[in-house]
Motif scaffolding. Structure first.
Motif, PDB file in Angstrom:
ATOM      1  N   GLY A 155      45.163 -17.278  67.713  1.00 12.40           N
ATOM      2  CA  GLY A 155      44.685 -17.653  66.389  1.00 12.40           C
ATOM      3  C   GLY A 155      45.780 -17.922  65.382  1.00 12.40           C
ATOM      4  O   GLY A 155      45.489 -18.223  64.214  1.00 12.40           O
ATOM      5  N   SER A 182      41.502 -18.778  68.774  1.00 14.19           N
ATOM      6  CA  SER A 182      42.098 -20.113  68.665  1.00 14.19           C
ATOM      7  C   SER A 182      41.351 -21.024  67.702  1.00 14.19           C
ATOM      8  O   SER A 182      41.899 -22.028  67.241  1.00 14.19           O
ATOM      9  CB  SER A 182      42.167 -20.773  70.042  1.00 14.19           C
ATOM     10  OG  SER A 182      40.866 -20.924  70.593  1.00 14.19           O
ATOM     11  N   ARG A 196      46.617 -26.765  63.998  1.00 12.61           N
ATOM     12  CA  ARG A 196      46.576 -26.349  65.401  1.00 12.61           C
ATOM     13  C   ARG A 196      46.918 -24.865  65.490  1.00 12.61           C
ATOM     14  O   ARG A 196      47.869 -24.398  64.860  1.00 12.61           O
ATOM     15  CB  ARG A 196      47.569 -27.161  66.248  1.00 12.61           C
ATOM     16  CG  ARG A 196      47.214 -28.619  66.373  1.00 12.61           C
ATOM     17  CD  ARG A 196      47.786 -29.237  67.654  1.00 12.61           C
ATOM     18  NE  ARG A 196      49.211 -29.041  67.812  1.00 12.61           N
ATOM     19  CZ  ARG A 196      50.150 -29.849  67.330  1.00 12.61           C
ATOM     20  NH1 ARG A 196      49.798 -30.917  66.619  1.00 12.61           N
ATOM     21  NH2 ARG A 196      51.422 -29.608  67.542  1.00 12.61           N
ATOM     22  N   ARG A 197      46.134 -24.144  66.298  1.00  6.57           N
ATOM     23  CA  ARG A 197      46.336 -22.704  66.488  1.00  6.57           C
ATOM     24  C   ARG A 197      46.515 -22.392  67.964  1.00  6.57           C
ATOM     25  O   ARG A 197      45.986 -23.102  68.816  1.00  6.57           O
ATOM     26  CB  ARG A 197      45.141 -21.919  65.920  1.00  6.57           C
ATOM     27  CG  ARG A 197      45.038 -21.970  64.402  1.00  6.57           C
ATOM     28  CD  ARG A 197      43.759 -21.331  63.886  1.00  6.57           C
ATOM     29  NE  ARG A 197      43.784 -21.190  62.438  1.00  6.57           N
ATOM     30  CZ  ARG A 197      43.497 -22.165  61.587  1.00  6.57           C
ATOM     31  NH1 ARG A 197      43.136 -23.362  62.055  1.00  6.57           N
ATOM     32  NH2 ARG A 197      43.556 -21.965  60.288  1.00  6.57           N
ATOM     33  N   ASN A 198      47.235 -21.295  68.227  1.00  4.24           N
ATOM     34  CA  ASN A 198      47.383 -20.878  69.618  1.00  4.24           C
ATOM     35  C   ASN A 198      46.217 -19.981  70.020  1.00  4.24           C
ATOM     36  O   ASN A 198      45.282 -19.769  69.238  1.00  4.24           O
ATOM     37  CB  ASN A 198      48.735 -20.194  69.848  1.00  4.24           C
ATOM     38  CG  ASN A 198      48.892 -18.906  69.032  1.00  4.24           C
ATOM     39  OD1 ASN A 198      47.912 -18.311  68.572  1.00  4.24           O
ATOM     40  ND2 ASN A 198      50.125 -18.479  68.870  1.00  4.24           N
ATOM     41  N   ALA A 199      46.264 -19.442  71.231  1.00  3.24           N
ATOM     42  CA  ALA A 199      45.151 -18.645  71.744  1.00  3.24           C
ATOM     43  C   ALA A 199      44.930 -17.372  70.939  1.00  3.24           C
ATOM     44  O   ALA A 199      43.829 -16.808  70.950  1.00  3.24           O
ATOM     45  CB  ALA A 199      45.395 -18.299  73.213  1.00  3.24           C
TER      46      ALA A 199
END
Length: 564
Positions: A525, A193, A520-523
């Motif tokens: 990446g 992330s 912004r990145r999710n879990a």
């Protein structure tokens, strides 16, 4: 830090040893070069033309100790080291290494003046003195000064970290994945992330960011006829974009068969999944497995240079009979010099628009306006930051971009940004009649309302689709790829066309992650909201905006675009 010339020296000296050692691994010459650049490049890039290669290897030492401040591993101090068997002997070696390198590298001179200071990192790829208790002979016999030995230690650790972060057993790794392995090499772990903003922070950028930059730089460096550079060296002020990716699916060919709207390509096999792209009527796709799921078929295709993979309703896909091929389009390296060429409006005396003047059809022309420059990613990012600071879209005095009376100026702001960055995005474009004349080789004088018209966001969506590749633009299929290339100094755009054409579409610049300004990145990446800069109802220099704003039902279609 290492330049292209220093990397060329490194490759010419060590490429044979590296290429032999990485056989059967997913690691590459450019990746190992990047690790060497990050670990000790500040040393060998200076020493390479001052001492012999053997001396370079012996002097590649780093990081000094005689304080327990911040360090958890052995040794924290000179006293810790000399208290161990043969510790005094090791201190003498570590101390001499510091004294010997200090005359060449000024950052070591202060530490060398303190008789209790000594180095704890050894070898071109840096092996830490914490392992002295386990492998004293490695340090005492100076095996780190042998390239094969220091490389071997690095590969052992890189393989272990590859497995630790869940990438073990992979025959190949992307540059981003290789950077993740390097981050784990530096810190012991990788948090998807956080993207590349992990590892040692030098006050400017993180270890992971530096590794990725060095991989890209290394890819532009060849050595005579011995090593062919994977990427061409870009002109100053442009980014080294990799070529568009080819289609890898091997299933049956289908042709998009729609009448009223483009075919939506989704992330999953139902209408509840997010739209990834819109495919035009007649466009060729290739099946991934050929098995329908909920009436959807997983397909892969290339569109304006973007590799796209997702699910589309099978009822709008018509099987193709006979041979077929999905062409991967390449953007033109130079804009057209004849025929339908770029057009900008200036005053009759050659003047242009100013930021402090109300919006108009002229292109920006002010004394001292910056441009995109630089031969490295750091330099390109810095020049882009200077452009954004110059435009200062959020500054009320820059009335050219300020919304009023229901009007917004995203089209003008992105034109100005691209104009200063050296990428053509029209503020005005030729009329249909003018295009016909130009295509026949005739000269046409730009006249607003006659031969050229102002371009709104909806118009820019169509211009990029119809003319963008001739002017160096190409689409990309994912936000992660878009942000990655922009972070290298490329120019990125997101553009969305309104369902009701008379209403305003929207276009924003995607900009490099500079300082604390981040996407912004999710879990996993993946980028879910790139870093953007816009004029609109709200103007901001840096922001992530509303996630997936381009998927709002008021927009008919959208696209992500890149320019080197």
């Amino acid at each position: 830090m290492p330049t292209a010339a220093a990397i060329r020296w490194f490759k010419s000296q060590f490429h044979r040893d590296i290429e032999a050692a990485i056989q059967g691994t997913p690691f590459t010459l450019d990746f190992l070069t990047a690790v060497a650049c990050q670990e000790t490049g500040h040393i060998w890039s200076v020493l390479r033309d001052k001492v012999t290669t053997a001396e370079v290897l012996e002097l590649c030492v780093g990081d000094t100790l005689d304080s327990n401040k911040g360090r958890k591993a052995f040794p924290k101090t000179k006293a810790d080291l000399v208290a161990k068997p043969r510790g005094q002997e090791m201190f003498a070696i570590a101390r001499k290494a510091l004294v010997d390198v200090a005359p060449f590298i000024k950052d070591f001179k202060g530490a060398a003046s303190n008789p209790n200071k000594f180095c704890h990192g050894f070898g071109l790829f840096q092996y830490d003195l914490q392992f002295f208790l386990e492998e004293p002979d490695y340090f005492l016999q100076k095996r780190y000064a042998e390239f094969s030995s220091t490389l071997g230690k690095a590969l052992e650790e890189l393989k272990a970290k590859q497995k630790k972060i869940g990438l073990g057993g992979r025959p190949t790794l992307s540059d981003e994945e290789l950077s993740a392995v390097a981050i784990a090499y530096n810190t012991g772990r990788f948090i998807p992330s956080k993207g590349l903003k992990q590892g040692f922070f030098n006050g400017t950028k993180f270890y992971g960011e530096a590794i990725f930059d060095f991989i890209r730089l290394s890819k532009t460096v060849g050595v005579d006829d011995v090593i062919v550079a994977p990427l061409p060296t870009p002109p100053p002020g442009t980014a080294p974009l990799p070529p568009p990716s080819p289609v890898t699916a091997t299933g049956a060919f289908f042709k998009v068969d729609v009448t009223f709207t483009p075919l939506r390509l989704r992330e999953g096999p139902s209408e509840s999944f997010k739209v990834k792209a819109s495919l035009p009527d007649g466009h060729l796709v290739r099946a991934v497995t050929g098995k329908k799921q909920n009436g959807f078929l997983e397909v892969e295709t290339s569109l304006n240079g973007a590799l796209l993979r997702g699910f589309s309703s099978a009822k709008f896909l018509k099987p193709v009979e006979g041979p077929a091929e999905i062409l991967v389009e390449q953007p033109s390296p130079t804009p057209p010099a004849t025929g339908i060429t770029a057009v900008n409006l200036l005053t009759k005396t050659g003047g242009g628009a100013k930021r402090t003047q109300p919006a108009n059809a002229l292109s920006l022309k002010e004394t001292g306006q910056p441009s995109r420059t630089g031969e490295t990613a750091d330099e390109r990012r810095a020049s882009i930051a200077a452009i954004l600071d110059f435009l200062a879209v959020d500054r009320p005095a820059h009335v050219r971009y300020q919304p009023h009376d229901g009007f917004t100026f995203c089209n003008i702001y992105t034109h100005d940004y691209c104009h200063l960055a050296g990428c053509y995005l029209p503020r005005v474009w030729w009329s249909a009649k003018a295009i016909k004349e130009l295509a026949q080789g005739r000269t046409v004088e730009p006249r607003l309302g006659g031969t050229v018209d102002e371009q709104r966001a909806n118009d820019l969506f169509r211009w990029l689709r119809d003319f963008g590749m001739e002017f160096g633009w190409r689409q990309t299929g994912t936000l992660t790829r878009l942000q990655t290339e922009v972070n290298q100094g490329a120019i990125g755009l997101i553009v969305a066309r309104r369902v009701i054409d008379g209403k305003s579409g929207h276009i924003v610049a995607v900009v490099p992650e500079i300082g604390e300004n981040r996407a912004r990145r999710n879990a996993d990446g993946e980028v879910i909201a790139p870093l953007q800069s816009q004029a609109g109802v709200t103007n901001f220099r840096f922001g992530t905006s509303k996630a997936d704003w381009w998927l709002d039902e008021k927009f008919a279609e959208f696209a992500f675009w890149l320019h080197a």
